[in-house]
Design a protein around this motif. Structure first.
Motif, PDB file in Angstrom:
ATOM      1  N   GLU B  21      32.388  61.366  43.601  1.00  0.00           N
ATOM      2  CA  GLU B  21      32.843  62.443  42.418  1.00  0.00           C
ATOM      3  C   GLU B  21      34.526  62.478  42.302  1.00  0.00           C
ATOM      4  OE1 GLU B  21      30.877  66.861  41.356  1.00  0.00           O
ATOM      5  OE2 GLU B  21      32.994  66.532  43.345  1.00  0.00           O
ATOM      6  N   GLY B  22      34.363  62.048  41.013  1.00  0.00           N
ATOM      7  CA  GLY B  22      36.350  61.729  40.881  1.00  0.00           C
ATOM      8  C   GLY B  22      36.785  60.518  40.357  1.00  0.00           C
ATOM      9  N   ALA B  23      35.456  59.828  40.592  1.00  0.00           N
ATOM     10  CA  ALA B  23      36.088  58.180  40.899  1.00  0.00           C
ATOM     11  C   ALA B  23      36.829  57.694  39.128  1.00  0.00           C
ATOM     12  CB  ALA B  23      34.742  57.351  40.851  1.00  0.00           C
ATOM     13  N   PRO B  24      37.143  56.838  38.774  1.00  0.00           N
ATOM     14  CA  PRO B  24      37.995  57.014  37.232  1.00  0.00           C
ATOM     15  C   PRO B  24      36.409  56.159  36.831  1.00  0.00           C
ATOM     16  CG  PRO B  24      38.838  55.799  39.073  1.00  0.00           C
ATOM     17  CD  PRO B  24      38.135  56.265  39.423  1.00  0.00           C
ATOM     18  N   ALA B  25      35.413  55.402  37.041  1.00  0.00           N
ATOM     19  CA  ALA B  25      34.329  55.643  36.468  1.00  0.00           C
ATOM     20  C   ALA B  25      33.625  56.012  37.458  1.00  0.00           C
ATOM     21  CB  ALA B  25      34.506  53.989  36.091  1.00  0.00           C
ATOM     22  N   THR B  26      32.341  56.567  36.954  1.00  0.00           N
ATOM     23  CA  THR B  26      30.930  56.685  37.613  1.00  0.00           C
ATOM     24  C   THR B  26      29.228  56.203  37.048  1.00  0.00           C
ATOM     25  OG1 THR B  26      31.379  58.822  36.098  1.00  0.00           O
ATOM     26  CG2 THR B  26      32.592  58.730  38.090  1.00  0.00           C
ATOM     27  N   THR B  27      29.631  55.624  35.824  1.00  0.00           N
ATOM     28  CA  THR B  27      28.279  55.189  35.774  1.00  0.00           C
ATOM     29  C   THR B  27      28.461  53.532  35.264  1.00  0.00           C
ATOM     30  OG1 THR B  27      29.423  54.725  33.260  1.00  0.00           O
ATOM     31  CG2 THR B  27      27.816  57.142  34.225  1.00  0.00           C
ATOM     32  N   VAL B  28      27.530  52.745  35.195  1.00  0.00           N
ATOM     33  CA  VAL B  28      26.937  51.184  35.401  1.00  0.00           C
ATOM     34  C   VAL B  28      28.727  50.910  33.647  1.00  0.00           C
ATOM     35  CG1 VAL B  28      26.054  49.043  34.453  1.00  0.00           C
ATOM     36  CG2 VAL B  28      25.386  51.028  36.672  1.00  0.00           C
ATOM     37  N   GLU B  29      27.909  51.945  32.721  1.00  0.00           N
ATOM     38  CA  GLU B  29      29.247  50.481  31.642  1.00  0.00           C
ATOM     39  C   GLU B  29      29.877  51.837  32.016  1.00  0.00           C
ATOM     40  OE1 GLU B  29      27.601  49.405  29.105  1.00  0.00           O
ATOM     41  OE2 GLU B  29      25.803  49.557  30.041  1.00  0.00           O
ATOM     42  N   GLU B  30      30.499  52.279  32.327  1.00  0.00           N
ATOM     43  CA  GLU B  30      31.927  52.669  32.388  1.00  0.00           C
ATOM     44  C   GLU B  30      33.049  51.884  33.990  1.00  0.00           C
ATOM     45  OE1 GLU B  30      32.109  57.640  32.356  1.00  0.00           O
ATOM     46  OE2 GLU B  30      32.393  56.366  34.122  1.00  0.00           O
ATOM     47  N   LEU B  31      32.197  51.209  34.704  1.00  0.00           N
ATOM     48  CA  LEU B  31      32.664  50.699  35.383  1.00  0.00           C
ATOM     49  C   LEU B  31      32.702  48.978  34.847  1.00  0.00           C
ATOM     50  CD1 LEU B  31      29.718  51.163  38.769  1.00  0.00           C
ATOM     51  CD2 LEU B  31      32.320  51.730  38.297  1.00  0.00           C
ATOM     52  N   LYS B  32      32.313  48.771  33.863  1.00  0.00           N
ATOM     53  CA  LYS B  32      32.789  47.129  33.101  1.00  0.00           C
ATOM     54  C   LYS B  32      33.699  47.126  32.431  1.00  0.00           C
ATOM     55  CE  LYS B  32      27.145  46.019  32.122  1.00  0.00           C
ATOM     56  NZ  LYS B  32      26.601  45.906  31.457  1.00  0.00           N
ATOM     57  N   ARG B  33      34.254  48.220  32.043  1.00  0.00           N
ATOM     58  CA  ARG B  33      35.218  48.230  31.223  1.00  0.00           C
ATOM     59  C   ARG B  33      36.913  49.079  32.168  1.00  0.00           C
ATOM     60  NH1 ARG B  33      31.888  51.262  28.448  1.00  0.00           N
ATOM     61  NH2 ARG B  33      32.816  53.938  29.069  1.00  0.00           N
ATOM     62  N   THR B  34      36.364  50.138  33.156  1.00  0.00           N
ATOM     63  CA  THR B  34      37.924  50.852  33.793  1.00  0.00           C
ATOM     64  C   THR B  34      37.296  50.167  35.854  1.00  0.00           C
ATOM     65  OG1 THR B  34      36.827  52.658  32.742  1.00  0.00           O
ATOM     66  CG2 THR B  34      38.417  53.050  34.911  1.00  0.00           C
ATOM     67  N   PRO B  35      38.564  48.981  36.294  1.00  0.00           N
ATOM     68  CA  PRO B  35      38.593  49.337  37.552  1.00  0.00           C
ATOM     69  C   PRO B  35      38.245  50.055  38.109  1.00  0.00           C
ATOM     70  CG  PRO B  35      40.262  48.319  35.976  1.00  0.00           C
ATOM     71  CD  PRO B  35      39.538  49.403  34.971  1.00  0.00           C
ATOM     72  N   ILE B  36      37.406  50.140  39.067  1.00  0.00           N
ATOM     73  CA  ILE B  36      37.656  51.002  40.635  1.00  0.00           C
ATOM     74  C   ILE B  36      38.007  50.653  42.045  1.00  0.00           C
ATOM     75  CG2 ILE B  36      36.369  52.668  39.504  1.00  0.00           C
ATOM     76  CD1 ILE B  36      34.228  51.339  41.629  1.00  0.00           C
ATOM     77  N   ASN B  37      38.764  50.933  42.990  1.00  0.00           N
ATOM     78  CA  ASN B  37      38.552  50.416  44.035  1.00  0.00           C
ATOM     79  C   ASN B  37      37.716  50.009  45.018  1.00  0.00           C
ATOM     80  OD1 ASN B  37      41.468  49.581  44.041  1.00  0.00           O
ATOM     81  ND2 ASN B  37      42.222  52.032  44.601  1.00  0.00           N
ATOM     82  N   VAL B  38      37.107  49.078  45.742  1.00  0.00           N
ATOM     83  CA  VAL B  38      35.816  49.527  46.397  1.00  0.00           C
ATOM     84  C   VAL B  38      36.448  49.081  47.786  1.00  0.00           C
ATOM     85  CG1 VAL B  38      33.364  48.238  46.809  1.00  0.00           C
ATOM     86  CG2 VAL B  38      34.515  48.112  44.431  1.00  0.00           C
ATOM     87  N   GLY B  39      35.986  49.463  48.868  1.00  0.00           N
ATOM     88  CA  GLY B  39      36.147  49.370  50.368  1.00  0.00           C
ATOM     89  C   GLY B  39      35.220  48.482  51.205  1.00  0.00           C
ATOM     90  N   CYS B  40      36.041  48.051  51.585  1.00  0.00           N
ATOM     91  CA  CYS B  40      35.120  47.185  52.466  1.00  0.00           C
ATOM     92  C   CYS B  40      35.686  46.612  54.260  1.00  0.00           C
ATOM     93  CB  CYS B  40      34.341  45.684  51.883  1.00  0.00           C
ATOM     94  SG  CYS B  40      35.557  43.908  52.466  1.00  0.00           S
ATOM     95  N   ASN B  41      34.649  46.286  54.709  1.00  0.00           N
ATOM     96  CA  ASN B  41      35.246  45.978  56.438  1.00  0.00           C
ATOM     97  C   ASN B  41      35.283  44.401  57.047  1.00  0.00           C
ATOM     98  OD1 ASN B  41      32.363  46.605  56.621  1.00  0.00           O
ATOM     99  ND2 ASN B  41      32.513  46.423  59.044  1.00  0.00           N
ATOM    100  N   THR B  42      34.528  44.049  55.745  1.00  0.00           N
ATOM    101  CA  THR B  42      33.930  42.339  56.254  1.00  0.00           C
ATOM    102  C   THR B  42      33.661  41.907  55.483  1.00  0.00           C
ATOM    103  OG1 THR B  42      32.931  40.917  57.532  1.00  0.00           O
ATOM    104  CG2 THR B  42      31.903  43.144  57.649  1.00  0.00           C
ATOM    105  N   PRO B  43      34.304  39.901  55.557  1.00  0.00           N
ATOM    106  CA  PRO B  43      33.857  39.476  53.779  1.00  0.00           C
ATOM    107  C   PRO B  43      32.315  38.967  54.374  1.00  0.00           C
ATOM    108  CG  PRO B  43      35.419  38.324  55.433  1.00  0.00           C
ATOM    109  CD  PRO B  43      35.335  40.190  55.870  1.00  0.00           C
TER     110      PRO B  43
END
Lengths: 48, 172
Positions: B21-43
């Motif tokens: 909650e509170g991320a810069p984009a919170t819907t799939v459509e918004e995720l196509k326009r607004t960058p967000i940070n995605v965490g990961c621990n292994t490639p």
């Protein structure tokens, strides 16, 4: 998965149950093994 | 593998993209326009591969950060707002207090079919338009559908369907 004791133990341990048969599971495995080379190539590129 | 037969699978292990909650984009459509940070621990795990598929083929604006030492660090980073999204198994997330309080929610899932508890959350291949991308998403999701499977040597459990270890067939 009809054994009442198994179902009771699964519920007690909050184990998720959504079973598939061996044939259904094997069909998915076979589909993975039959993946076309171009799709595999694209999938490998994702991991690099 | 050819020497083994599947007895069956207890359950699917669909992975979910959990967004805070509170991320810069919170819907799939918004995720196509607004960058967000995605965490990961292994490639080489779903925490990287699933977002990478959606970034390349779903055209989602993901900035994937793979510096976390383990999966346990990702929910903490999400709660702190260091990252906006993580990907992991729904079975591991669903009883998390942040999920039950709706502070974090699933937005996309990976698998060959929607999880029975997530009927309104689209699969990766349903979001992707590119045909090759759909196939890649299905290939990389297929392990989720095999899920919690069990195998036996064919010699012990031939494809004829004989139940293992004397188990009554009515229990299968």
């Amino acid at each position: 998965m009809k054994d009442p004791e198994f179902l009771r133990q699964a519920a007690e341990t909050f184990a998720e149950l959504d079973p598939k048969s061996g044939l259904e599971t094997e069909a998915i495995s076979n589909a993975i093994l039959a993946t076309p080379p171009d799709v595999i190539k694209s999938a490998i590129a994702i991991s690099k | 593998m050819q020497e083994f037969s599947y007895i069956g699978s207890f359950a699917n292990v669909n992975a979910v993209f959990m967004i805070r909650e509170g991320a810069p984009a919170t819907t799939v459509e918004e995720l196509k326009r607004t960058p967000i940070n995605v965490g990961c621990n292994t490639p080489v795990g779903v925490s990287y591969i699933n977002p990478a598929i959606m970034k390349k083929f779903g055209e989602l604006e993901f900035n994937i950060i793979c510096g976390y030492p383990g999966t346990a660090n990702l929910p903490i980073a999400l709660a702190r707002g260091e990252i906006d999204m993580v990907t992991g198994a729904w079975t591991a997330w669903k009883n998390n207090s942040e999920v039950t309080s709706a502070e974090v929610r699933p937005i996309i899932q990976s698998g060959l079919a929607r999880h029975k508890e997530l009927p309104d959350v689209p699969l990766m291949q349903e979001v992707i338009c590119d045909p090759v991308g759909k196939n890649v998403a299905e290939l990389m999701s297929a392990g989720s559908a095999v899920g919690r499977a069990r195998l036996l040597l064919r010699a012990e459990f031939p494809p004829s369907g004989l139940p293992p270890f004397g188990m009554p067939s009515t229990n299968l």
